[in-house]
Design an enzyme around this catalytic site. Structure first.
Site, short mmCIF file in Angstrom:
data_model
loop_
_atom_site.label_atom_id
_atom_site.label_comp_id
_atom_site.label_asym_id
_atom_site.label_seq_id
_atom_site.Cartn_x
_atom_site.Cartn_y
_atom_site.Cartn_z
N TYR A 133 0.96 -1.18 0.01
CA TYR A 133 0.17 0.09 -0.25
C TYR A 133 1.00 1.10 0.07
O TYR A 133 1.24 1.76 1.05
CB TYR A 133 -0.91 0.04 1.36
CG TYR A 133 -2.06 -1.06 1.25
CD1 TYR A 133 -2.38 -1.90 0.09
CD2 TYR A 133 -2.73 -1.05 2.51
CE1 TYR A 133 -3.45 -2.79 0.21
CE2 TYR A 133 -3.88 -1.89 2.40
CZ TYR A 133 -4.11 -2.67 1.45
OH TYR A 133 -5.19 -3.55 1.50
N ALA A 148 0.69 -10.24 -3.67
CA ALA A 148 0.65 -8.92 -3.42
C ALA A 148 -0.79 -8.49 -3.25
O ALA A 148 -1.49 -8.76 -4.24
CB ALA A 148 1.23 -8.08 -4.67
N LYS A 149 -1.18 -7.83 -2.12
CA LYS A 149 -2.35 -7.50 -1.97
C LYS A 149 -2.46 -6.25 -2.24
O LYS A 149 -1.89 -5.34 -1.59
CB LYS A 149 -3.00 -7.76 -0.60
CG LYS A 149 -4.28 -7.40 -0.04
CD LYS A 149 -4.62 -7.74 1.17
CE LYS A 149 -5.87 -7.15 1.93
NZ LYS A 149 -5.91 -6.03 2.42
N VAL A 150 -3.35 -5.41 -3.43
CA VAL A 150 -3.36 -4.32 -3.91
C VAL A 150 -4.47 -3.85 -3.99
O VAL A 150 -5.61 -4.40 -4.03
CB VAL A 150 -2.36 -4.09 -5.12
CG1 VAL A 150 -1.09 -4.43 -5.20
CG2 VAL A 150 -3.11 -4.65 -6.37
#
Lengths: 262, 262, 262, 262, 262
Positions: free
Chosen positions: A145, A175-177
């Site tokens: 983030y 990847a958490k976007v």
């Protein structure tokens, strides 16, 4: 060395993370609309749904319930901070990887605020965590983030693609976007992540159809899935929304077909 | 993994912590009204009362007397700082968990100033302490006190509920919080803490009746008990106040019935 | 766990520390009046007097001479800083406890500047040192000197009592404090220290009679003794002053009787 | 515990350190006048002269050549920083003592900037290095250079005497100090250092006679020798100057007699 | 102790490093002109060319592909930071040497920003990395890039020579420096580096002839080779450019002869 495929995080290569760390990050105010969700047990129950491949919580909620939910794949979120604190974005490392493993975690999570004045320090914390996680064969999910002094627009296509790339270069498995606004931009972020898988964070809280459409778009753009919180557990019947998401994420259902679950 | 129920901190699931770290936090000025209480021995004697399930002191006072009071359950307060220092809220870690265990502690305590510019650093200190305490099966009590640059009202219902939730998410067994002004607000904080127990800190120093009423309210709102200092040991007959608190906390007595002990 | 009574620091429960760290703290200028005292050997010789129960020096002076003076009880002062540096009060930890023990220390010393912006950091350094010293059964003397941004009057009765209390709460065996101006104030500080022993630091450099009277007052107020530097070793015949102090501290002599030694 | 006398640093109790860390501290500009001295090999060759009891270099130059010069006594300078950086005086620790020993060092060196805002931090780095060096029986040379915000005149007699005393109190075996302007001031610094030996740093770059006279003065004032760089290796015939210094330092030759070597 | 010659980094004493960490340092924007290069696999394929003696990537890209390319000599770049962050130059250490070795690295890389306010801290990180690398017999390449508050002109001849010297003094085996503008200045930097090898970083992106000429000039000035990124992998036929560079670097070909490969 990338433990994603063989882990419980993956169901046929797809992912649905149910996130429940709002109590730390935002405080109890996040549970006001549906007060019952303040009780972790209610949300652990939701997490037993087959569509959920990982349940993301902080240490305290993990150690209090994990033994009671052996079938829930625990994603221990290792850092996090209250919003009582208002400085340049940073996040405390609240749990060691060793302890996460002891509690029974099947994966670990870490937030990196790229662009923050604490980016260098956070990246070095991530290094240790990532390497410890490799020792335990635990997949690593980065909440990537960009945020802080150096970041003008934290959801622009170029920012989200950069966030996805950082996750790859630093050694995250997932990847958490945030959603960068269009399927093309999401596809660009997926490209940037290369062998690191991408999951979309949240999605706007609009109508059921709009929400499922955005998930469908992300999946079509190459994301392996979704990390979601209130959009699921704060519904009256969260299981039905999970049925719908299951159809979209794992069964390539159309949005119309998925809506029939609601 | 939560060692509360089987520990000496709990008497039938209820708690009364006698706190005596005023000498470090405020200085000898706190003992002026009842000068005899400057002598730790007098307060250790008070702590032998059956109503007290834990006696909270700093390292120096623990190691000097613990062997002489084997029946007092020692809660070693691990951090603390003088008020000679006037910066953004922070607290020095004055004792390791290993040493606390060696001295004979049955539980450990830690202050977290949520909202302070030192919150991230303090939370990381708490991480190590909490995980070390798990190794020793020692319950962990968090003095969860939002304070500092980011906190406007440190006893508002939302602040206290957030403080209780932080204790849960970070892995404390007990959250010690200030009274948020009403039974409803206390009940809300108890809800926010979930499986983490809540004890009320202090209580206003008013009449006996008002004090016992506030304790009664807190218990009725779901708190498991009280952490108290001067309201007990600075009375002429502290044992009588402990008798009264014992009635309210453990025996579900009415305030009127409890007042008969005084 | 408090090793004071069985240690060489105590002679019948009383203490006389000869301090010789002026070369680091103030520089050679402190030796100008009596240039021979720049030579550590001269002062080690003085320290062999029976009245001296500990000789306080920094690491370098300890390791260079300790083997030659097996009968001198070495108090290794673990931190200290030059006054070339002019920031908010702080002090470098110049020697580890393990190394102090290896050099032959019979006790260790540490300065805490309560009220300084470095108080938290110094207290945490003290934690490690105190716990390491416990491993080696070495008594710990705290130079408890409130100083810095938060301290208006560093010798007021309340400040000195607070300083003595900090030493107790943090686990020091002996608190070395400045004279708070009156016997009553010193008695108050002794009360505040509880089981931690109090020694008076220095004493004003006035006439022999005035100096011995202030020591007598401190002893009568409950202090166990004195830590002294230039008032002894910078006299022409330091042994005679030590004879006089011996009479006052250990033999309950009157000031008049003690003066006969001079 | 003081390993000086039995070490190769000492030749009959006297010392000549050839220093060659200018490339790090000042950059290649220091080699402009005699470009060949940029090549470490040339200066290692000079260091083989019998008058040189130690050759002071940084890690990189040590590990590249030490094996080729088994007869040169290596003094590994453990910290140092470029002058590209312009902050308050500080110095990076570029080499561990363990690695210095592995590379074959016979002594180690460390710069302390007394009076700098980094003095406390540097002194604590020195603590670890000094204690590690004791483990390896390596003499420790302190470049004791007061400098920074708190220091008005870094070569005044009182500053240099303080610098020498700091080296003693902190546990250095040798203090390397600047020339304080007169033989008396140097003698005062030697007194202040007590059992710690003093070497004069550099000496002004004037005529041969003036240079040798200042060395002679320092020796006569009690210094055990000299640490020198460019004044030796940047001469056309450095061996001749070393012959002259050998006469002055080890053979009590007069300046006139020494000048005959040139 | 200098492992360069026997390592795979060296081909007859010459070096060609293909660098591919742009995704972290600059973000996906660097791949816009040739979008296919966003895919690490494409660039790993290019790195299999015989002319490439090392492929420099960050941890994430190393661990994802290294097993599939056993013939590529992996240079793991240990630090690096995104340009989302805009503070005084610094770089996070993203990978430990131990882990680099585990992933199969044949060399490690580290950026030092001489002149930055973080120089001291970075140099100390380099110390640990360099010494760990020695344990594993891994050559160390320093990206020696003066930059920050203290540096006016980061490619002036004196700056580049200083950068090369820093690499030597601190113990790097190879210094990667920018082109200082002329063959003479490059020769000066090579002299300053002494036994540390010098490679030119990048080279301006001009015509093929200009690029190859600058490489030729650097080689003729004594550099052992080139570290290059986009100038190779962002060409339509990167293999042809590598053929040309192979001729210039390893075969002493003229620029005209090398151009025939294109």
């Amino acid at each position: 060395m990338r433990p994603f495929d063989d882990s419980d995080l993956s169901r046929d290569g797809k992912v649905l993370i149910l996130a429940y760390d709002h109590g730390l990050e935002h405080g109890p105010v996040d549970f006001e609309d549906v007060p019952e969700t303040m009780d972790p047990e209610r949300v652990w129950d939701v997490a037993t749904h087959d569509a959920v491949t990982a349940f993301a919580v902080q240490k305290g909620i993990a150690e209090a319930y994990a033994d009671d939910y052996p079938d829930v794949n625990l994603l221990l979120k290792l850092n996090g901070t209250s919003n009582l604190w208002m400085g340049e974005p940073d996040s405390a490392v609240n749990c060691s990887v060793d302890y996460a493993a002891e509690v029974g975690a099947g994966a670990v999570g870490f937030t990196l605020y790229g662009g923050s004045n604490h980016e260098v320090e956070m990246a070095e914390e991530f290094r240790d965590i990532q390497e410890d996680a490799r020792e335990h064969d635990l997949p690593v999910v980065m909440w990537s983030y960009p945020r802080g002094q150096g970041v003008k627009d934290d959801t622009s296509p170029s920012t989200i693609a950069y966030a996805a790339r950082q996750a790859l270069e630093l050694g995250a498995d997932i990847a958490k976007v945030k959603y960068p606004g269009s399927p093309d931009a999401m596809a660009h972020a997926v490209d940037a992540a290369g062998p690191t898988k991408v999951v979309m964070s949240g999605g706007s809280k609009t109508s059921d159809e709009a929400f499922l459409s955005s998930v469908k778009d992300a999946i079509d753009a190459g994301a392996v899935g979704l990390a979601v919180g209130r959009n699921v557990f704060q519904r009256e019947e969260p299981e039905k929304m999970l049925d719908a998401l299951e159809a979209v994420i794992y069964e390539e259902a159309s949005v119309d077909a998925a809506l029939e679950h609601l």
